[in-house]
Design an enzyme around this catalytic site. Sequence first.
Site, PDB file in Angstrom:
ATOM      1  N   ASP A 117       0.712  -1.310   0.159  1.00  0.00           N
ATOM      2  CA  ASP A 117       0.116  -0.126   0.103  1.00  0.00           C
ATOM      3  C   ASP A 117       0.938   1.334  -0.070  1.00  0.00           C
ATOM      4  O   ASP A 117       1.978   1.297   0.699  1.00  0.00           O
ATOM      5  CB  ASP A 117      -0.995  -0.079   1.253  1.00  0.00           C
ATOM      6  CG  ASP A 117      -2.207   0.571   1.089  1.00  0.00           C
ATOM      7  OD1 ASP A 117      -2.265   1.505   0.129  1.00  0.00           O
ATOM      8  OD2 ASP A 117      -3.190   0.592   1.668  1.00  0.00           O
ATOM      9  N   GLU A 145       3.218   5.505  -3.325  1.00  0.00           N
ATOM     10  CA  GLU A 145       3.508   6.614  -4.192  1.00  0.00           C
ATOM     11  C   GLU A 145       4.672   7.262  -3.521  1.00  0.00           C
ATOM     12  O   GLU A 145       5.646   7.935  -4.151  1.00  0.00           O
ATOM     13  CB  GLU A 145       2.305   7.585  -3.798  1.00  0.00           C
ATOM     14  CG  GLU A 145       1.279   7.233  -4.502  1.00  0.00           C
ATOM     15  CD  GLU A 145       0.200   6.231  -3.607  1.00  0.00           C
ATOM     16  OE1 GLU A 145       0.272   6.593  -2.249  1.00  0.00           O
ATOM     17  OE2 GLU A 145      -0.508   5.417  -3.892  1.00  0.00           O
ATOM     18  N   ASP A 204      -8.137   4.647  -3.684  1.00  0.00           N
ATOM     19  CA  ASP A 204      -9.118   4.629  -2.598  1.00  0.00           C
ATOM     20  C   ASP A 204     -10.304   5.276  -3.283  1.00  0.00           C
ATOM     21  O   ASP A 204     -10.548   6.437  -2.740  1.00  0.00           O
ATOM     22  CB  ASP A 204      -8.771   5.311  -1.414  1.00  0.00           C
ATOM     23  CG  ASP A 204      -7.505   4.482  -0.549  1.00  0.00           C
ATOM     24  OD1 ASP A 204      -7.648   3.310  -0.823  1.00  0.00           O
ATOM     25  OD2 ASP A 204      -6.964   5.054   0.022  1.00  0.00           O
TER      26      ASP A 204
END
Length: 762
Positions: free
Chosen positions: A384, A387, A457
């Site tokens: 997760d 980035e 998300d």
Amino acid sequence: MKTITLLTAFMLFAVGFTMAQDVEKTPSGVKAVVNDISVEIRFYSPSIVRVIKYPVGRVYARSSLSVIMEPRPVSFTMSTSGWRVLLQSDSIQVSLDTRTGRVAFASLSGASLLTEKDYGIQFSPTDSSFIVRQAFLLDKKEPIYGLGQQQNGRLNQRGQRIRLAQENMKICIPFFQSLKGYGLFWDNYSPTLFSDNPQETAFESEVGQGADYYFLYGAGGDGVVAQMRELTGQAPLMPLWVYGFLQSRERYKTQFELMEVVRRYRALQVPIDGIIQDWQYWGQDSNWNAMQFDPIRFPKPKLMVDSVHAYHTHLFVVAWPDFGPLTRQYSEFDAKHLLINFDSWPPNAGARPYDPYNPLARDLYWDYLNKGIFSLGVDAWWLDSSEPDHIDVKDSDFEQPTYLGSYRSVQNAFPLMHINGIYTHQRKTTSAKRVVILTRSAFAGQQRFGSCNWSGDVRSDWNVFRAQIPAGLNLSLTGIPYWNTDIGGFFAGRFAQDGGAKNPEFQELYTRWMQFAVFTPFMRSHGTDIPREIYQFGGPGQPIFDIQEKFIDLRYSLLPYIYSTAWQVTKNSGSFMRPLLSDFPSDTSVFNMDNEYMFGRSLLVSPVTEKGSSMQRVYLPSGANWIDFWTGEQFTGGRRIIKGTPMDILPVFVRAGSILPWGPEVQYATEKKWDDLEIRVYPGADATFTLYEDENDSYNYESGAYSEIDFQWNEASHTLTVGDRRGHFPGMPGERKFKVVIMGRGPGKEIPYNGKMKKVQL
């Protein structure tokens, strides 16, 4: 006036002649100096060209993080005419204007493909480097695609102005491909502004020592994707199980809760192959990403993993790229100066990301991950925030040092280097399990690291749902084939306070989203606020449950088709999700079509993305005839039809002249061998299909442990030829049966097969 004109002409000739003297032919192309700018053109292959520009007096020596292709010797010719230098390979022409520095690309016939703008390069000095900008000129009506995964709901990216900087839900790759059959990769890792307007198309990067880009000529969408894979790496094959159904939730709070989900799926006899353990299994936020299970809520993690496996299911476990201040990792990484000093998720926890650009940091990260998690027998990763998340943002954060320079200079490549570390180290640890990585961000070349992106998300919203289709297609067109999205959307929003999984609109949205997910590379349920397991929506005999079960079953029936398509992705640089323009480039109606696509070569999918829809207009491209997947009704291409869409129907059409292998009814992907497959032939044109099989996991396929069987349908003679089996692997079916069904023409015929060619007329 005549004298001035002649003088001007002479001066132009003299300038052109002088400029031409600053041109040097090299073994791979040409070097030149134009207006105090060094220009290098290098052939990497006959159809891949690298262009480099940097200010005179500077040294430009750079090893790409994305590009792994080594330039190969290319035969080309060079000629000059005044100020024009022309290079020609056996695929393309490249010209350099020594007055303006413009580089242009053309086909061998001279048809223009792409041209830079005259004087189109700009270097704006900063403290240590430059802001680098290069402008190009595109045809006014030329569609372009790519730029990663953008949530703008558009397939064609003309007329856009996008700051390419990685974010949750936004995957930024400075690459586009054109309907004219070329691609352009701007090889820069800093935040980059892409802008397209009637005057120009440009990339402008915040940090660079020079402009560095690659022109790829593929003569079509598939060709460009293949060139991008050749340039940045091929996508390895995932294990068979991962193409089944995957269940997740934010989050399973105890090992008992996780195991109960697996047990209930098995008790209901609804197929499942993977379950995902999301965050906070490590405890409090200050212990963020400790890479070990909390002993209170997960007291016996090894038993949990073994129990998951006993149910023939596989376990993903989440890991983040940052660490809370109470973790052992934080202390050691900080002591060794391997953290980047800015705030990451979660808020107010003091978490910091590690420096994945540093090989020592990647080694240390895997050492913790392996000892704490992978050694338990975990099967796959949920990486997760790759980035990564960046909160309380300050401009000075981007000047933080990394192993490869300021964070700003390499920001967009963070996910590439992070995923690289996990893939590379797991491959060194074992070849018994293929690396499986689900991750939220990507950069060019990441496909070579066994990763699949999800779209972040996203909200539980009909418009957001629709936007996922072009988002996934554009990512695929950048050369990254593996993508999926949270079924139903991550943030349930108003639905969470209004009935949750029993809310009729949420049930409809989730079910329509699940139908779409059947036809994506991974099929995965996930979200917060509302648990998404199938039994949350009702039980057997209730419509929403039964429809969801129907489409999960459909996914498993398609596994031989999906796995064989996956092999084409790995072997031949193929794609799962294909915009219609890739298969029907002569049909102008599909150039901007962002709500339909091909899944593999045979299936046209038109997801239902409108609330309450009972009918849907579907465009069937010209150049093929089409067969309704559900009814068998036949249609000619090049027209729109109205398809009824009750809740249990997703519009799917099979291209006439297709062969679909149909898998057995199973509870998990490897429950039954494919020794009794149904082979569905959709007539109307000649057809071919290659069935791929191997051990279903491990990397032995890289050493040739696999088999291929070619099927060929001859429409004129109504004959199916099953070719000689090529290859061998342990456990391969020797004697087997194929039940051949010509769709719409009777019950079919069963034929025995022992690996030798068979012909059957039907």
